[in-house]
Scaffold this motif. Sequence first.
Motif, short mmCIF file in Angstrom:
data_model
loop_
_atom_site.label_atom_id
_atom_site.label_comp_id
_atom_site.label_asym_id
_atom_site.label_seq_id
_atom_site.Cartn_x
_atom_site.Cartn_y
_atom_site.Cartn_z
N PRO A 124 0.82 -1.23 0.00
CA PRO A 124 0.00 0.00 0.00
C PRO A 124 0.85 1.28 0.00
CG PRO A 124 -0.76 -1.54 1.68
CD PRO A 124 0.49 -2.11 1.12
N LEU A 125 0.37 2.24 -0.73
CA LEU A 125 1.07 3.52 -0.84
C LEU A 125 1.23 4.18 0.54
CD1 LEU A 125 2.27 5.61 -2.70
CD2 LEU A 125 -0.03 6.42 -3.21
N TYR A 126 0.24 3.95 1.38
CA TYR A 126 0.25 4.50 2.73
C TYR A 126 1.54 4.11 3.46
CZ TYR A 126 -1.55 5.78 7.35
OH TYR A 126 -1.73 6.36 8.57
N GLU A 127 1.94 2.85 3.25
CA GLU A 127 3.14 2.35 3.89
C GLU A 127 4.39 3.11 3.43
OE1 GLU A 127 2.68 -2.06 4.18
OE2 GLU A 127 4.79 -1.98 3.62
N ALA A 128 4.47 3.33 2.12
CA ALA A 128 5.61 4.08 1.57
C ALA A 128 5.66 5.48 2.17
CB ALA A 128 5.52 4.14 0.05
N CYS A 129 4.48 6.10 2.33
CA CYS A 129 4.41 7.46 2.89
C CYS A 129 4.90 7.46 4.34
CB CYS A 129 2.99 7.98 2.85
SG CYS A 129 2.35 8.20 1.20
N ARG A 130 4.42 6.50 5.11
CA ARG A 130 4.83 6.44 6.52
C ARG A 130 6.33 6.25 6.65
NH1 ARG A 130 0.46 6.49 10.41
NH2 ARG A 130 2.09 6.15 11.92
N ARG A 131 6.88 5.40 5.79
CA ARG A 131 8.32 5.17 5.85
C ARG A 131 9.09 6.41 5.46
NH1 ARG A 131 10.07 -0.65 3.82
NH2 ARG A 131 11.25 -0.68 5.74
N MET A 132 8.57 7.15 4.50
CA MET A 132 9.22 8.39 4.09
C MET A 132 9.32 9.36 5.25
SD MET A 132 7.95 9.61 0.43
CE MET A 132 8.77 9.02 -1.02
N LEU A 133 8.20 9.49 5.97
CA LEU A 133 8.17 10.44 7.07
C LEU A 133 9.06 9.97 8.22
CD1 LEU A 133 4.42 11.44 7.13
CD2 LEU A 133 6.34 12.67 6.13
N LYS A 134 9.08 8.69 8.45
CA LYS A 134 9.84 8.14 9.55
C LYS A 134 11.34 8.26 9.33
CE LYS A 134 8.92 4.28 12.61
NZ LYS A 134 8.02 3.12 12.70
N THR A 135 11.78 8.04 8.09
CA THR A 135 13.21 7.99 7.82
C THR A 135 13.76 9.29 7.26
OG1 THR A 135 12.76 7.20 5.61
CG2 THR A 135 13.13 5.53 7.29
N ARG A 136 12.91 10.24 6.94
CA ARG A 136 13.32 11.46 6.28
C ARG A 136 13.82 11.21 4.87
NH1 ARG A 136 16.11 16.41 8.13
NH2 ARG A 136 14.67 17.13 6.57
N ALA A 137 13.60 10.02 4.35
CA ALA A 137 13.96 9.76 2.96
C ALA A 137 12.98 10.53 2.09
CB ALA A 137 13.89 8.28 2.65
N ARG A 138 13.47 11.23 1.09
CA ARG A 138 12.60 12.03 0.23
C ARG A 138 12.21 11.29 -1.03
NH1 ARG A 138 11.20 13.29 4.31
NH2 ARG A 138 11.94 15.11 5.41
N ARG A 139 12.90 10.18 -1.26
CA ARG A 139 12.55 9.34 -2.42
C ARG A 139 12.83 7.91 -2.01
NH1 ARG A 139 14.19 11.53 -7.11
NH2 ARG A 139 14.17 13.68 -6.46
N ILE A 140 11.97 7.02 -2.45
CA ILE A 140 12.11 5.62 -2.07
C ILE A 140 12.12 4.76 -3.32
CG2 ILE A 140 10.96 3.70 -0.89
CD1 ILE A 140 10.10 5.44 1.27
N PRO A 141 13.16 3.92 -3.47
CA PRO A 141 13.18 3.02 -4.62
C PRO A 141 12.15 1.90 -4.44
CG PRO A 141 15.13 2.71 -3.25
CD PRO A 141 14.35 3.83 -2.64
N LEU A 142 11.51 1.54 -5.54
CA LEU A 142 10.59 0.41 -5.53
C LEU A 142 11.37 -0.80 -6.02
CD1 LEU A 142 7.48 2.12 -7.19
CD2 LEU A 142 8.03 1.88 -4.75
N VAL A 143 11.61 -1.72 -5.12
CA VAL A 143 12.44 -2.87 -5.45
C VAL A 143 11.61 -4.14 -5.45
CG1 VAL A 143 14.47 -4.23 -4.79
CG2 VAL A 143 14.50 -1.74 -4.52
N ASP A 144 11.71 -4.87 -6.55
CA ASP A 144 10.97 -6.13 -6.70
C ASP A 144 11.99 -7.25 -6.92
OD1 ASP A 144 8.92 -7.88 -7.03
OD2 ASP A 144 7.98 -6.85 -8.72
N VAL A 145 11.53 -8.47 -6.85
CA VAL A 145 12.43 -9.59 -7.13
C VAL A 145 11.95 -10.28 -8.40
CG1 VAL A 145 13.31 -11.79 -6.27
CG2 VAL A 145 12.96 -9.90 -4.69
N ASP A 146 12.90 -10.48 -9.33
CA ASP A 146 12.57 -11.13 -10.59
C ASP A 146 12.26 -12.61 -10.36
OD1 ASP A 146 12.63 -12.39 -13.07
OD2 ASP A 146 14.02 -10.91 -13.90
N ASP A 147 11.06 -13.04 -10.78
CA ASP A 147 10.64 -14.43 -10.55
C ASP A 147 11.63 -15.44 -11.12
OD1 ASP A 147 8.38 -13.70 -9.32
OD2 ASP A 147 7.10 -13.80 -11.11
N GLU A 148 12.13 -15.16 -12.33
CA GLU A 148 12.96 -16.14 -13.01
C GLU A 148 14.37 -16.23 -12.43
OE1 GLU A 148 12.84 -15.59 -17.27
OE2 GLU A 148 10.63 -15.55 -17.13
N THR A 149 14.98 -15.08 -12.22
CA THR A 149 16.39 -15.10 -11.78
C THR A 149 16.52 -15.01 -10.26
OG1 THR A 149 16.52 -12.72 -11.95
CG2 THR A 149 17.14 -13.99 -13.91
#
Length: 323
Positions: A124-149
């Motif tokens: 949820p986007l809400y989670e990304a927002c909370r983490r931004m405020l908590k850590t003072r990070a102004r941008r957060i990378p969206l990291v996924d894991v490739d199913d195949e590799t």
Amino acid sequence: TSLLDKEQMQGLRAIREFLKVRTSYDVLPLSFRLIVLDNDLLIKKSLNILIQNGIVSAPLWDSRRSAFAGLLTSTDYINVIQYYCQFPDEIDQVDQFRLSSLRDIERAIGVLPLETVSVHPMRPLYEACRRMLKTRARRIPLVDVDDETGREMVVSVITQYRILKFIAVNNEKHTMLLKKSVRDIGLGTYDNLATADMNASVLDVIHLMVEYNISAIPIVDKEYKVLNVFEAVDVIPCIKGGAYEELSSSVGDAMSKRADDFPGIYTCNEDDRLDAIFETIRKSKIHRLIVVDDDNRLKGIISLSDILKYVLLYGEEDDVQEA
Ligand code: ATP
């Protein structure tokens, strides 16, 4: 409480619900490009790449480990500048630094590394927002894991700017309810503002940003009227080609080198209401609002984090601890 308060809370709650049912993935445009820089690249060369592509940040990639290696931002360049100031005899070495040296630079100048938080795009986007405020990070990378590799991959980066834009564009019905003024809700910072005048050197202003841990300094005249705003991202063109000597030139000169598509600075008044601010966010490319009086004298600053914090946390029980 008055009707005004009631509606305000109703609007805020509806926006929070919206953020809980949307994911970070939803914020991304249908098609976009992502420029990822190899960690082995010379810092000097990374500057040109950012400038040529009109971007101010990029995810880093460690090709030896085939893994995400953090986010390059203007803070990293400010660290390099601080390193250069502390060790001026090592300019030749500074020229040879690679992006992978950034962590060593942090250590050498004694700054704490920024916490690298990443989120999964389907959370949820809400989670990304909370983490931004908590850590003072102004941008957060969206990291996924490739199913195949089974390898990590960076899908994109979300910023406070993109999130607020997404809220503004999709919640007109709810932002309309936010009729309380900036003054009423105490939005922004009004005391102990860091400012500089046109003749201040770029280096002076960078030191102010570091000291206050902020990313913009209003440039004012003798009467405290706002002339411009120097932003952390403005340092990027200043050190292009490794021209660190130019940091002693004035901020006035530096700002005159801004790209033609520079979106400009946005101001507001303490009597402006939050609904109007969302209207501005909807329509323009704003990164902060400078609060001025009728004579254009500086009163305060509203950063995107101030707005996000209010929208997410105002009236919540854990308001105080989380903020
Ligand atoms: P960004 O602008 O990079 O998105 P941000 O939203 O955290 O990040 P900052 O400029 O780092 O913005 O602001 C952090 C806090 O400091 C905010 O509460 C803001 O009101 C305040 N602030 C911003 N600029 C100044 C300044 N020049 N003097 C004093 N306080 C400031």
